[in-house]
Design an enzyme around this catalytic site. Sequence first.
Site, PDB file in Angstrom:
ATOM      1  N   GLY A  76       0.845  -1.202   0.000  1.00  0.00           N
ATOM      2  CA  GLY A  76       0.000   0.000   0.000  1.00  0.00           C
ATOM      3  C   GLY A  76       0.871   1.238   0.000  1.00  0.00           C
ATOM      4  O   GLY A  76       2.015   1.223  -0.471  1.00  0.00           O
ATOM      5  N   GLY A  77       0.333   2.309   0.559  1.00  0.00           N
ATOM      6  CA  GLY A  77       1.072   3.570   0.589  1.00  0.00           C
ATOM      7  C   GLY A  77       2.378   3.471   1.350  1.00  0.00           C
ATOM      8  O   GLY A  77       3.280   4.301   1.180  1.00  0.00           O
ATOM      9  N   GLY A 108      24.554  11.538 -29.478  1.00  0.00           N
ATOM     10  CA  GLY A 108      24.059  12.173 -28.255  1.00  0.00           C
ATOM     11  C   GLY A 108      24.604  11.480 -27.022  1.00  0.00           C
ATOM     12  O   GLY A 108      24.856  12.122 -25.994  1.00  0.00           O
ATOM     13  N   ALA A 109      24.791  10.173 -27.131  1.00  0.00           N
ATOM     14  CA  ALA A 109      25.289   9.416 -25.980  1.00  0.00           C
ATOM     15  C   ALA A 109      26.687   9.900 -25.585  1.00  0.00           C
ATOM     16  O   ALA A 109      27.061   9.853 -24.411  1.00  0.00           O
ATOM     17  CB  ALA A 109      25.295   7.927 -26.292  1.00  0.00           C
TER      18      ALA A 109
HETATM   19  C1  HXC Z   1      -3.424  -3.999  12.264  1.00  0.00           C
HETATM   20  C2  HXC Z   1      -2.441  -5.898  11.496  1.00  0.00           C
HETATM   21  C3  HXC Z   1      -2.239  -5.309  10.229  1.00  0.00           C
HETATM   22  C4  HXC Z   1      -2.681  -3.975  10.058  1.00  0.00           C
HETATM   23  C5  HXC Z   1      -1.453  -7.281  10.159  1.00  0.00           C
HETATM   24  N1  HXC Z   1      -1.943  -7.125  11.389  1.00  0.00           N
HETATM   25  N2  HXC Z   1      -1.633  -6.193   9.421  1.00  0.00           N
HETATM   26  N3  HXC Z   1      -3.021  -5.254  12.487  1.00  0.00           N
HETATM   27  N4  HXC Z   1      -3.272  -3.369  11.110  1.00  0.00           N
HETATM   28  N5  HXC Z   1      -2.513  -3.340   8.916  1.00  0.00           N
HETATM   29  C6  HXC Z   1      -1.903  -8.106  12.487  1.00  0.00           C
HETATM   30  C7  HXC Z   1      -2.806  -9.293  12.246  1.00  0.00           C
HETATM   31  O1  HXC Z   1      -4.101  -9.024  12.691  1.00  0.00           O
HETATM   32  C8  HXC Z   1      -2.118 -10.351  13.092  1.00  0.00           C
HETATM   33  O2  HXC Z   1      -2.452 -10.152  14.441  1.00  0.00           O
HETATM   34  C9  HXC Z   1      -0.665 -10.003  12.958  1.00  0.00           C
HETATM   35  O3  HXC Z   1      -0.614  -8.649  12.545  1.00  0.00           O
HETATM   36  C10 HXC Z   1       0.047 -10.847  11.914  1.00  0.00           C
HETATM   37  O4  HXC Z   1      -0.725 -10.844  10.737  1.00  0.00           O
HETATM   38  P1  HXC Z   1      -1.054 -12.178   9.940  1.00  0.00           P
HETATM   39  O5  HXC Z   1      -2.101 -11.826   8.943  1.00  0.00           O
HETATM   40  O6  HXC Z   1      -1.342 -13.288  10.891  1.00  0.00           O
HETATM   41  O7  HXC Z   1       0.340 -12.470   9.256  1.00  0.00           O
HETATM   42  P2  HXC Z   1       0.658 -13.022   7.807  1.00  0.00           P
HETATM   43  O8  HXC Z   1      -0.181 -14.223   7.530  1.00  0.00           O
HETATM   44  O9  HXC Z   1       2.135 -13.151   7.737  1.00  0.00           O
HETATM   45  O10 HXC Z   1       0.174 -11.882   6.791  1.00  0.00           O
HETATM   46  C11 HXC Z   1       0.793 -10.611   6.816  1.00  0.00           C
HETATM   47  C12 HXC Z   1      -0.002  -9.608   5.934  1.00  0.00           C
HETATM   48  C13 HXC Z   1      -1.473  -9.570   6.395  1.00  0.00           C
HETATM   49  C14 HXC Z   1       0.057 -10.064   4.475  1.00  0.00           C
HETATM   50  C15 HXC Z   1       0.694  -8.281   6.050  1.00  0.00           C
HETATM   51  O11 HXC Z   1      -1.514  -9.386   7.806  1.00  0.00           O
HETATM   52  C16 HXC Z   1      -2.238  -8.466   5.764  1.00  0.00           C
HETATM   53  O12 HXC Z   1      -2.677  -8.584   4.611  1.00  0.00           O
HETATM   54  N6  HXC Z   1      -2.422  -7.376   6.503  1.00  0.00           N
HETATM   55  C17 HXC Z   1      -3.174  -6.228   6.032  1.00  0.00           C
HETATM   56  C18 HXC Z   1      -2.374  -5.480   5.047  1.00  0.00           C
HETATM   57  C19 HXC Z   1      -3.057  -4.231   4.597  1.00  0.00           C
HETATM   58  O13 HXC Z   1      -4.000  -4.246   3.815  1.00  0.00           O
HETATM   59  N7  HXC Z   1      -2.594  -3.113   5.164  1.00  0.00           N
HETATM   60  C20 HXC Z   1      -3.124  -1.816   4.838  1.00  0.00           C
HETATM   61  C21 HXC Z   1      -2.392  -1.396   3.562  1.00  0.00           C
HETATM   62  S1  HXC Z   1      -2.825   0.185   3.075  1.00  0.00           S
HETATM   63  P3  HXC Z   1      -2.400 -11.314  15.537  1.00  0.00           P
HETATM   64  O14 HXC Z   1      -2.994 -10.685  16.770  1.00  0.00           O
HETATM   65  O15 HXC Z   1      -3.217 -12.438  14.975  1.00  0.00           O
HETATM   66  O16 HXC Z   1      -0.961 -11.662  15.711  1.00  0.00           O
HETATM   67  C22 HXC Z   1      -1.708   1.134   3.814  1.00  0.00           C
HETATM   68  C23 HXC Z   1      -1.993   2.533   3.575  1.00  0.00           C
HETATM   69  C24 HXC Z   1      -0.812   3.379   3.892  1.00  0.00           C
HETATM   70  O17 HXC Z   1      -0.838   0.735   4.447  1.00  0.00           O
HETATM   71  C25 HXC Z   1      -1.167   4.749   3.455  1.00  0.00           C
HETATM   72  C26 HXC Z   1       0.004   5.631   3.362  1.00  0.00           C
HETATM   73  C27 HXC Z   1      -0.310   6.784   2.478  1.00  0.00           C
END
Ligand code: HXC
Length: 519
Positions: A171-172, A406-407
Amino acid sequence: MSNTDKVKNLIELREKTKLGGGEKRIEAQYKKGKHTARERIDILLDEGSFEEYDMFVQHRSHDFGMENEQYLGDGVVTGHGTIDGRVVYIFAQDFTVFGGSLSETHAKKICKIMDQALKVGAPVIGINDSGGARIQEGVNSLAAYAEIFQRNIMASGVIPQLSAIFGPCAGGAVYSPALTDLVIMSDKTSYMFVTGPKVTKTVTGEVISTEDLGGAHVHASKSGVAHFVAEDEEEGLLIIRKLISYLPQNNLEDPVITECFDPIDRLDDDLNEIIPDNPAHPYNIKDVIFSIVDDSEFLEIHRDFARNIIVGFAKFNGRPTGIVANQPNYLAGVLDIDASRKAARFVRFCDAFNVPIVTLVDVPGFLPGSAQEYGGIIIHGAKLLFAYGEATVPKITVTLRKSYGGAHDVMGSKQLRGDLNYAWPTAEIAVMGPKGAIEVLEGKKIAEIEDVEERQKYIDAKEEEYREKFANPYEAAKYGYIDDVIEPRNTRFRIIRALQTMSTKKEMNPPKKHPNIPL
Ligand code: HXC
């Protein structure tokens, strides 16, 4: 609580923070072949040098039952330490705490060390391993990212910023590493993308794996987002240590010169023979680089991206130097969009941090064709031209063989303020190669010759005449565009003396808000 107990309590709290999100989650981290945030810091920094900040920070979220789930440090370890005795600031995201996700307080910790690094003028190293914005904190975590981005931008060109990606970065969140100077990704355990495979499938119908969409090799070879792929985290951290050794602490300092045990006047007779007699035959420019630099040590950057140009760091008599070199072994060393982007970024990086640039030229020109023109080779080639022309660090150019069209102008030419421009006797500096030139100049006449043998004879004679006139360094040397024609085996010494002489160079560009580089 007695005072003795208070001290005991502190020690216990410190121990607790080290467990991050708990043993189970640490185990899961190990199972993926990953280290914990603190282990990574220990590997990277000089032993015992790390001083941690904000280990008692906790998040302030009260939604989704978050008030009941608190971890000291809130998913990121921050502080400062040293690499080879020089101060660096560091943050390492802790995936065991809410997946390393970024909350308001997590970001505040990162911003604090970035602010401090800017104040003292020291590099910032970020180790990314995060699920992105902390979902429970909504817009606060988005705002928190933007706080980091703004600091990345302000620090750009002032202090070196290096990013390691040792897990998810999606993501971001990708934009903070993208704003830094160099990105190192660990093989198989890291990925970066703006949009992941699931959303990609929903929106475009494309089915693609995480690795194929944003794995380390994809970014190192196709997008150019990653400058290094490390086999494992240890190697990635070692690369960071090495990179720091070539860089100054900030833009007001020079890189550190170290003692050199490789003789500065070491001759390499093989270089006198390295250019093939047939101008169409390739050779490996890396053989030249390894031969002329101290102890054959060259830290190549972007090794798998745009392999027709080579960039990286080496030392000459202990002086950190950036090297840009066309690679005749790959696409004949032609300049294309990716090569131009790659080299332009590197030249600007060197210039920002007072690293002199040595350019080794063997370039047949720009890559022709609609793919390049539609892709904007005009703009991208202009980037490289701009980068060389604006750079004020010492610039030493050695033309080994071809330097066409040019290079020629682009690759550190005299008129782009090249300080010392040398050529080997094998150099060919001209508007274009003999074949192309004769086609343009003699095309009509050639078409009129009916006899095939006669026609070829005529072409050969004309090409020879052209080669005699232009395909040598002396025509350019006659006008002073080349300062000297040098013996190839003596190249190391000539570069070292040039860098030494130019080390007190002072050159300023006119004052301006910022240049408008063709982006
Ligand atoms: C809160 C989160 C989290 C998040 C993971 N966790 N991502 N908690 N916010 N963004 C937590 C899970 O609930 C879990 O908690 C622990 O972290 C580990 O995650 P798992 O899913 O069990 O691990 P894994 O299977 O290795 O998968 C990792 C992952 C997945 C692929 C990153 O967690 C995932 O898809 N997370 C969401 C990613 C996402 O969409 N993020 C937002 C992106 S947008 P527990 O308690 O079970 O240990 C963004 C915008 C930024 O970031 C903007 C900037 C401009």
